[in-house]
Design a protein around this motif. Structure first.
Motif, PDB file in Angstrom:
ATOM      1  N   ASN A  92     -61.129  74.724  16.269  1.00  0.00           N
ATOM      2  CA  ASN A  92     -60.922  73.285  16.102  1.00  0.00           C
ATOM      3  C   ASN A  92     -60.062  73.037  14.876  1.00  0.00           C
ATOM      4  O   ASN A  92     -60.253  73.653  13.829  1.00  0.00           O
ATOM      5  CB  ASN A  92     -62.273  72.572  15.926  1.00  0.00           C
ATOM      6  CG  ASN A  92     -63.046  72.517  17.221  1.00  0.00           C
ATOM      7  OD1 ASN A  92     -62.460  72.572  18.285  1.00  0.00           O
ATOM      8  ND2 ASN A  92     -64.361  72.433  17.113  1.00  0.00           N
ATOM      9  N   GLU A  93     -59.135  72.123  14.990  1.00  0.00           N
ATOM     10  CA  GLU A  93     -58.296  71.784  13.848  1.00  0.00           C
ATOM     11  C   GLU A  93     -59.085  70.928  12.883  1.00  0.00           C
ATOM     12  O   GLU A  93     -59.952  70.144  13.275  1.00  0.00           O
ATOM     13  CB  GLU A  93     -57.051  71.035  14.317  1.00  0.00           C
ATOM     14  CG  GLU A  93     -56.036  71.937  14.955  1.00  0.00           C
ATOM     15  CD  GLU A  93     -54.694  71.233  15.129  1.00  0.00           C
ATOM     16  OE1 GLU A  93     -54.467  70.226  14.440  1.00  0.00           O
ATOM     17  OE2 GLU A  93     -53.916  71.703  15.958  1.00  0.00           O
ATOM     18  N   GLN A  94     -58.794  71.073  11.590  1.00  0.00           N
ATOM     19  CA  GLN A  94     -59.446  70.263  10.579  1.00  0.00           C
ATOM     20  C   GLN A  94     -58.996  68.821  10.725  1.00  0.00           C
ATOM     21  O   GLN A  94     -57.884  68.558  11.176  1.00  0.00           O
ATOM     22  CB  GLN A  94     -59.072  70.769   9.192  1.00  0.00           C
ATOM     23  CG  GLN A  94     -59.576  72.165   8.909  1.00  0.00           C
ATOM     24  CD  GLN A  94     -59.094  72.638   7.553  1.00  0.00           C
ATOM     25  OE1 GLN A  94     -58.234  72.027   6.926  1.00  0.00           O
ATOM     26  NE2 GLN A  94     -59.646  73.745   7.087  1.00  0.00           N
ATOM     27  N   ASN A 116     -55.949  64.040   6.816  1.00  0.00           N
ATOM     28  CA  ASN A 116     -56.176  63.246   5.609  1.00  0.00           C
ATOM     29  C   ASN A 116     -55.369  61.959   5.691  1.00  0.00           C
ATOM     30  O   ASN A 116     -54.509  61.809   6.550  1.00  0.00           O
ATOM     31  CB  ASN A 116     -55.735  64.037   4.364  1.00  0.00           C
ATOM     32  CG  ASN A 116     -56.479  65.338   4.236  1.00  0.00           C
ATOM     33  OD1 ASN A 116     -57.655  65.429   4.525  1.00  0.00           O
ATOM     34  ND2 ASN A 116     -55.777  66.372   3.809  1.00  0.00           N
ATOM     35  N   ARG A 133     -51.502  67.167   5.095  1.00  0.00           N
ATOM     36  CA  ARG A 133     -52.210  66.988   6.365  1.00  0.00           C
ATOM     37  C   ARG A 133     -52.365  65.501   6.729  1.00  0.00           C
ATOM     38  O   ARG A 133     -53.407  65.059   7.183  1.00  0.00           O
ATOM     39  CB  ARG A 133     -53.569  67.689   6.351  1.00  0.00           C
ATOM     40  CG  ARG A 133     -53.454  69.190   6.314  1.00  0.00           C
ATOM     41  CD  ARG A 133     -54.659  69.949   6.818  1.00  0.00           C
ATOM     42  NE  ARG A 133     -55.344  69.402   7.951  1.00  0.00           N
ATOM     43  CZ  ARG A 133     -54.934  69.477   9.218  1.00  0.00           C
ATOM     44  NH1 ARG A 133     -53.829  70.094   9.526  1.00  0.00           N
ATOM     45  NH2 ARG A 133     -55.645  68.948  10.186  1.00  0.00           N
ATOM     46  N   SER A 143     -50.609  65.623  12.277  1.00  0.00           N
ATOM     47  CA  SER A 143     -50.622  66.914  12.953  1.00  0.00           C
ATOM     48  C   SER A 143     -49.172  67.297  13.250  1.00  0.00           C
ATOM     49  O   SER A 143     -48.271  66.464  13.154  1.00  0.00           O
ATOM     50  CB  SER A 143     -51.425  66.834  14.246  1.00  0.00           C
ATOM     51  OG  SER A 143     -50.728  66.042  15.194  1.00  0.00           O
TER      52      SER A 143
END
Length: 196
Positions: free
Chosen positions: A3-5, A8, A44, A47
């Motif tokens: 899973n991608e973080q 922000n 971030r 994406s």
């Protein structure tokens, strides 16, 4: 699959200003490389897929794409203040630096060492652009147009600009609407129709 973080958000308009100011001062000859690095990998805020979509929109708008991107990101999070902070950050330091360089170039512009250094920086910029292009190919795998059509459009764009020497604006005016129309019909054909 990992899973991608979560993404922000910029902390404040001043965070936008200083981030884009730092980006502008190190991005000689090809800012997309550093823009993608800062916005996607370091901060971030977007994406890689979102960056690719926003960059595509930024390129079709009048003005430099990175200025448009800074306005888009800034306004998305802080409205007009964010847009101004991002835009000021991207413009202020390069403006000062360019004015200083113009003054210096008036004195040292004929020096063959300076000319050679500038030519060397052009080669490095080309390499950075190619590496970023390779990194941005991955999100195209899930593009609604499919890999084949994306490849045909990308190669057509390259051929028209690099080989046939058409201006970028002409190529965008021709290929941009074509890609939009193809995407529209692809989406329209994939949406299930309600039975009457």
């Amino acid at each position: 699959m990992m899973n991608e973080q979560p993404l922000n958000t910029p902390k404040s308009p001043s965070d936008l200003f200083f981030s884009f100011a730092g980006l502008s001062i190190k991005a000689f000859g090809g800012i997309i490389v550093f823009a993608e690095q800062m916005v996607v990998e370091k901060k971030r805020w977007l994406s890689r897929k979102e960056f690719l979509e926003d960059w595509a929109v930024a390129q079709t708008m009048p003005g430099a794409p990175v200025m448009n991107l800074s306005i888009m990101i800034g306004s998305r999070h802080f409205g007009v203040m964010g847009a101004l902070a991002g835009l000021t950050g991207i413009l202020l330091l390069p403006l000062i630096l360019i004015l200083l360089l113009v003054c210096a170039f008036a004195y040292f512009g004929e020096d063959p060492r300076i000319v050679g250094a500038l030519q060397g920086m052009g080669a490095v910029s080309a390499g950075l652009l190619i590496s970023t292009g390779v990194k941005l190919i991955k999100p195209l795998k899930v593009n609604p147009l499919g890999k084949t059509i994306c490849a045909i459009l990308g190669l057509s764009c390259f051929g028209l600009i690099a080989l046939a020497h058409y201006p970028l604006a002409t190529v965008l005016i021709c290929l941009g609407p074509l890609a939009c129309i193809l995407a529209y019909f692809k989406f329209a054909s994939s949406v299930p129709r309600e039975s009457a």
